[in-house]
Design an enzyme around this catalytic site. Structure first.
Site, PDB file in Angstrom:
ATOM      1  N   GLU A  82       0.853  -1.194   0.000  1.00 60.00           N
ATOM      2  CA  GLU A  82       0.000   0.000   0.000  1.00 60.00           C
ATOM      3  C   GLU A  82       0.895   1.252   0.000  1.00 60.00           C
ATOM      4  O   GLU A  82       2.002   1.222   0.525  1.00 60.00           O
ATOM      5  CB  GLU A  82      -0.825  -0.015   1.302  1.00 60.00           C
ATOM      6  CG  GLU A  82      -1.730   1.178   1.524  1.00 60.00           C
ATOM      7  CD  GLU A  82      -2.436   1.118   2.891  1.00 60.00           C
ATOM      8  OE1 GLU A  82      -1.955   0.399   3.794  1.00 60.00           O
ATOM      9  OE2 GLU A  82      -3.462   1.792   3.030  1.00 60.00           O
ATOM     10  N   LYS A 114      -9.839   1.899  -1.631  1.00 60.01           N
ATOM     11  CA  LYS A 114     -10.040   1.339  -0.282  1.00 60.01           C
ATOM     12  C   LYS A 114     -11.412   1.705   0.284  1.00 60.01           C
ATOM     13  O   LYS A 114     -11.763   2.889   0.358  1.00 60.01           O
ATOM     14  CB  LYS A 114      -8.939   1.867   0.628  1.00 60.01           C
ATOM     15  CG  LYS A 114      -8.786   1.178   1.964  1.00 60.01           C
ATOM     16  CD  LYS A 114      -7.612   1.819   2.739  1.00 60.01           C
ATOM     17  CE  LYS A 114      -7.223   1.048   3.980  1.00 60.01           C
ATOM     18  NZ  LYS A 114      -6.150   1.763   4.734  1.00 60.01           N
ATOM     19  N   CYS A 130      -5.024  -3.389   2.940  1.00 61.13           N
ATOM     20  CA  CYS A 130      -4.681  -3.200   4.361  1.00 61.13           C
ATOM     21  C   CYS A 130      -5.848  -3.388   5.336  1.00 61.13           C
ATOM     22  O   CYS A 130      -6.265  -4.514   5.591  1.00 61.13           O
ATOM     23  CB  CYS A 130      -4.035  -1.823   4.516  1.00 61.13           C
ATOM     24  SG  CYS A 130      -3.169  -1.554   6.070  1.00 61.13           S
TER      25      CYS A 130
HETATM   26  O1  LIG Z   1      -2.005   6.188   2.827  1.00 66.60           O
HETATM   27  C1  LIG Z   1      -0.893   6.108   3.371  1.00 66.60           C
HETATM   28  O2  LIG Z   1      -0.062   7.022   3.331  1.00 66.60           O
HETATM   29  C2  LIG Z   1      -0.558   4.827   4.063  1.00 66.60           C
HETATM   30  N1  LIG Z   1      -1.727   4.186   4.537  1.00 66.60           N
HETATM   31  C3  LIG Z   1      -1.751   3.626   5.720  1.00 66.60           C
HETATM   32  O3  LIG Z   1      -0.775   3.614   6.429  1.00 66.60           O
HETATM   33  C4  LIG Z   1      -3.047   2.988   6.186  1.00 66.60           C
HETATM   34  C5  LIG Z   1      -3.998   4.059   6.607  1.00 66.60           C
HETATM   35  S1  LIG Z   1      -3.427   5.063   7.932  1.00 66.60           S
HETATM   36  N2  LIG Z   1      -2.754   2.065   7.247  1.00 66.60           N
HETATM   37  C6  LIG Z   1      -3.620   1.168   7.694  1.00 66.60           C
HETATM   38  O4  LIG Z   1      -4.717   0.996   7.169  1.00 66.60           O
HETATM   39  C7  LIG Z   1      -3.130   0.355   8.885  1.00 66.60           C
HETATM   40  C8  LIG Z   1      -4.122  -0.676   9.370  1.00 66.60           C
HETATM   41  C9  LIG Z   1      -3.678  -1.286  10.652  1.00 66.60           C
HETATM   42  O5  LIG Z   1      -2.565  -1.122  11.105  1.00 66.60           O
HETATM   43  C10 LIG Z   1      -4.636  -2.147  11.399  1.00 66.60           C
HETATM   44  O6  LIG Z   1      -5.699  -2.535  10.863  1.00 66.60           O
HETATM   45  O7  LIG Z   1      -4.342  -2.445  12.564  1.00 66.60           O
END
Ligand SMILES: O=C(O)CNC(=O)[C@H](CS)NC(=O)CCC(=O)C(=O)O
Length: 321
Positions: free
Chosen positions: A52, A126, A179
């Site tokens: 991702e 997403k 994710c």
């Molecule tokens: O868009 C970006 O810059 C990167 N994206 C992310 O890091 C994303 C959204 S903050 N991370 C997750 O969804 C972590 C899920 C997770 O850690 C869980 O389900 O516990």
């Protein structure tokens, strides 16, 4: 797409599950991504899976918005499309995509599937956004520290559709997720019901939840959906405020682990403090074999699809909030 014939019936396809540490510079991240893809292709991979947000991870929303362009203007994605065509490989990758409305301040967290002719076969935005508040353990003086809040929807627009699985010769039907979607098994089940045999989860899990939930979520999804699960992940410190867990991993439909890369817990103590130095680090990958014949075997042995009580679920689903 070329496959290795093992015998008259069974065909196996070599894939590479990659792990990188993106920073806020898409040009740097494109270089690292290309390097990993070239190495993996040289090692025999016909399809390469990147995490991702491979194009960038940036704490600044305005800068991120500027870098999030529609796919046909998205330099990072176009760079990978050119490479896919040149090397004749499939590429799955997570990126940030611009909104239709130019005035919109938010953007999409998108999973792009690139064919071995360089064309975009499908893209998925997403659906489930990571808006959570994780509590921290009490301080030594007994006081309670404020929870760690992540509000993905402050900057990301939620997708509005499930993308039908994409058939790719040698890989079966690919179901696109991202994710945090992995915590909503409904989506995996729906994709499986639409024909998916391999579920893809480009990810950037947090350290706390990565340690306690990540590998189990990936494995359970493979077993429950009776599908391959390919989960490539961001690894390490992207900037002083954000570290990802890593542990890119893949399972077959029985739940057998096909490969795994290091998590930040496997990293020698202190290494992650050398952030600048580690930005220069190359990505890494592992190779695995996909043999989608085993899907039929497993689904015949344990026939979940025909045993699902859709007659009951539907009625209940309509009546609960
Ligand atoms: O868009 C970006 O810059 C990167 N994206 C992310 O890091 C994303 C959204 S903050 N991370 C997750 O969804 C972590 C899920 C997770 O850690 C869980 O389900 O516990």
């Amino acid at each position: 797409m070329s496959t290795t014939t093992v015998n008259a019936i069974r065909q196996k396809t070599t894939i590479a599950v990659a792990q990188i540490r993106s920073n806020d510079d898409p040009i740097h991240n494109l270089e690292i991504s290309k390097r990993v893809i070239k190495k993996a292709a040289k090692a025999g991979a016909k399809a390469i899976f990147l995490p991702e947000a491979s194009d960038f991870i940036n704490q600044n929303y305005e800068e991120s918005r500027k870098l999030s362009l529609p796919l046909n203007q998205h330099k990072y994605t176009i760079g990978l499309q050119e490479l896919a065509k040149q090397l004749k490989v499939i590429i799955s990758v997570g990126i940030h995509e611009g909104p239709e409305d130019e005035k919109e301040k938010r953007f999409y967290n998108t999973h792009v599937l690139i064919g071995d002719n360089g064309n975009i076969l499908a893209s998925y935005r997403k659906l489930h956004l990571y808006d959570v508040e994780l509590t921290k353990p009490p301080n030594e003086d007994g006081s309670i520290p404020p929870p760690m809040r992540t509000g993905e929807s402050d900057r990301i627009l939620p997708g509005q559709k499930v993308v039908p699985p994409v058939e790719v010769q040698g890989l079966g039907k690919l179901g696109l997720e991202i994710c945090y979607d992995i915590r909503f098994p409904e989506l995996s089940i729906i994709l499986t019901r639409l024909g998916a045999t391999t579920l893809l989860f480009p990810s950037a899990f947090m350290v706390k939840t990565g340690r306690d939930h990540w590998a189990t979520l990936c494995r359970s999804q493979a077993i429950q959906s009776q599908s391959f699960v390919i989960a490539s992940a961001q690894y390490g410190a992207h900037n002083p405020k954000r570290t990802s867990w890593g542990e890119s991993i893949a399972f077959d439909a029985w739940g057998k682990q096909l490969g795994r890369l290091r998590s930040v817990d496997d990293t020698p103590p202190g290494e992650d403090k050398e952030i600048e130095q580690l930005y220069e680090e190359e990505g890494e990958f592992f190779l695995a074999e996909i043999d989608d014949q085993i899907i039929k075997d497993i689904r015949n042995q344990i026939p979940l699809a025909v045993q699902r009580r859709k007659d009951i679920y539907g009625v209940v689903d309509e009546n609960i909030q």
